[in-house]
Design an enzyme around this catalytic site. Sequence first.
Site, short mmCIF file in Angstrom:
data_model
loop_
_atom_site.label_atom_id
_atom_site.label_comp_id
_atom_site.label_asym_id
_atom_site.label_seq_id
_atom_site.Cartn_x
_atom_site.Cartn_y
_atom_site.Cartn_z
N LYS A 62 0.84 -1.20 0.00
CA LYS A 62 0.00 0.00 0.00
C LYS A 62 0.88 1.25 0.00
CE LYS A 62 -3.88 -1.94 2.60
NZ LYS A 62 -4.78 -1.77 3.77
N PHE A 96 -2.43 -9.77 3.69
CA PHE A 96 -3.66 -9.53 2.93
C PHE A 96 -4.81 -10.29 3.58
CE2 PHE A 96 -6.48 -10.68 -0.77
CZ PHE A 96 -7.00 -9.41 -0.96
N HIS A 148 -16.05 -4.50 4.95
CA HIS A 148 -15.65 -3.12 5.25
C HIS A 148 -16.71 -2.56 6.19
CE1 HIS A 148 -14.49 1.19 3.85
NE2 HIS A 148 -15.33 1.27 4.87
N GLU A 154 -12.37 3.44 9.67
CA GLU A 154 -12.65 2.30 8.79
C GLU A 154 -11.92 1.06 9.30
OE1 GLU A 154 -12.91 4.56 4.45
OE2 GLU A 154 -11.38 3.06 4.80
N GLU A 190 -8.17 2.87 7.92
CA GLU A 190 -7.82 4.29 7.85
C GLU A 190 -8.89 5.13 8.54
OE1 GLU A 190 -8.46 5.54 3.37
OE2 GLU A 190 -7.30 3.71 3.40
N ARG A 248 -13.60 13.65 7.66
CA ARG A 248 -14.59 14.48 6.97
C ARG A 248 -15.99 13.91 7.22
NH1 ARG A 248 -12.53 10.72 3.11
NH2 ARG A 248 -14.23 9.36 2.45
C1 MV4 Z 1 -6.73 -4.34 2.59
C2 MV4 Z 1 -7.43 -5.46 2.12
C3 MV4 Z 1 -7.03 -6.70 2.58
N1 MV4 Z 1 -6.00 -6.81 3.43
N2 MV4 Z 1 -5.72 -4.50 3.45
C4 MV4 Z 1 -9.05 -1.09 -0.02
C5 MV4 Z 1 -9.20 0.36 0.24
C6 MV4 Z 1 -8.13 0.72 1.17
N3 MV4 Z 1 -8.63 1.57 2.19
C7 MV4 Z 1 -7.64 -0.55 1.73
N4 MV4 Z 1 -8.28 -1.61 1.02
C8 MV4 Z 1 -8.05 -2.90 1.34
N5 MV4 Z 1 -7.05 -3.11 2.22
C9 MV4 Z 1 -5.36 -5.72 3.84
N6 MV4 Z 1 -4.33 -5.85 4.68
C10 MV4 Z 1 -8.48 -5.27 1.23
C11 MV4 Z 1 -8.78 -3.99 0.81
C12 MV4 Z 1 -9.85 -3.91 -0.14
C13 MV4 Z 1 -11.08 -3.38 0.19
C14 MV4 Z 1 -11.34 -2.84 1.44
C15 MV4 Z 1 -12.57 -2.33 1.75
C16 MV4 Z 1 -13.58 -2.37 0.80
C17 MV4 Z 1 -13.35 -2.86 -0.45
C18 MV4 Z 1 -12.11 -3.37 -0.77
C19 MV4 Z 1 -11.90 -3.89 -2.03
C20 MV4 Z 1 -10.67 -4.39 -2.34
C21 MV4 Z 1 -9.64 -4.40 -1.41
#
Ligand code: MV4
Length: 445
Positions: free
Chosen positions: A158, A202, A208, A275, A288, A292
């Site tokens: 990331k 991951f 979410h 989040e 995160e 806002r």
């Molecule tokens: C992740 C994850 C899986 N594992 N981190 C997507 C947006 C960003 N804020 C971080 N995201 C993700 N981080 C880890 N360690 C999967 C996502 C992610 C995701 C997160 C929330 C809603 C939709 C998503 C779609 C794809 C990946």
Amino acid sequence: MFKKILIANRGEIALRVIRTCREMGIKTVAVYSTADKDSLHVKFADEAVCIGRPQSVDSYLNIPQLMAAVEITNADAIHPGYGFLAENARFAQICCEHGIKFIGPTPQMITAMGDKITAKETMIRAGVPVVPGGEGLLENIEEAKSLAKDIGYPVILKATAGGGGKGMRVVWEEAEIEKAYNTAKAEAGAAFKNDGIYMEKFVEEPRHIEIQIAGDRYGKVCHLSERDCSIQRRHQKLVEESPSPFMTNELREKMGEAAVKAASAINYESVGTIEFLVDKHRNFYFMEMNTRIQVEHCVTEEVTNFDLVKEQIKIASGESISGRNYYPEMHAIECRINAEDPYNDFRPSPGKITVLHQPGGHGVRIDSHTYAGYVIPPYYDSMIAKIIAVARTREEAINTMSRALSEYVIEGVKTTIPFHQQLMRNEDFRKGNFTTKFLETFTML
Ligand code: MV4
């Protein structure tokens, strides 16, 4: 209390802020680009100032133009809405320096959460669970390889300046890591002028789930429960609801407490959102913080009976909050109506709304700046309305939403209404059985 608020935004959120200001007896100033001169936010504000050409950089992101509009209208505060300058610490700083109240957190708070590695370190120190991973920036490919071995594949790279999914790379095995490292770094550098990247385990098929919080300048922080935002496509949320169908009372207490800890760690002032990723075992991890008001704030308003924009303005003016937490008393679902063709890969469909009939009736709220004859400009995001259904149970809320969607008539542009109608009938959705991967396998009939 403020006498006059300038809204540095457009569309439905500008109108949303104007509505609350009118109820509070606060005068409003709309700003608009030449493409938005006929928008409802311009008509409903007490005053309106044109700030430039259609492209956002020439208007809604143009700080000197906004400050000039503040000066000529004598506004004493700026509401940034969401998007545009809402999480721009420099803009918040410039407002301070001009003696104009930025309705949101301080520049320091925005910065503290804007850099994802800094935010994560702050959360670890505060005792908020984070996704297992490396500490700090990755220095080179060798470090990435050895760290991934320690964490165990799959891992995710990331951007520390990222957020919202930009510049992320999932890596399933060591053979892929060099290429992923290089592309993630290049993408981050190009998108954010900061090529710093970091690594986490991951989490597969997560939900979410985010917690709405509020904090005042006297150190009180509370939460207003959760929103489930798992129904997303390419990191664009399409449907949000509160409470989450995956939530338990026990998990809500734990996540609520963690969210309050997170916000307290930076003495957060304003409304905000923490989040979390939630895995299938209901382990949750800080992802995160959004500093806002969010698009989906309405579902929280409907289930807790708060006007969050009013709370945000009151906090900014120096009022204190009760400090207790608030729990859902109803079930609310929000569908984002975008001018996009769901039968054609959600391709944007700007243009004139020739015919419009909006639903109404018990349990239906519509937040929209559109009307029959309104032209959706191609320059901005494609959201044209939010429809929120509220009822005592999730099943009833889904049925209310289906009924409302069946009344909605929008002609002249393609919209996401047919997508939402099909989703409301989907068995897995109705059972609350979905993760962030749900839409990858969803197909329109
Ligand atoms: C992740 C994850 C899986 N594992 N981190 C997507 C947006 C960003 N804020 C971080 N995201 C993700 N981080 C880890 N360690 C999967 C996502 C992610 C995701 C997160 C929330 C809603 C939709 C998503 C779609 C794809 C990946």
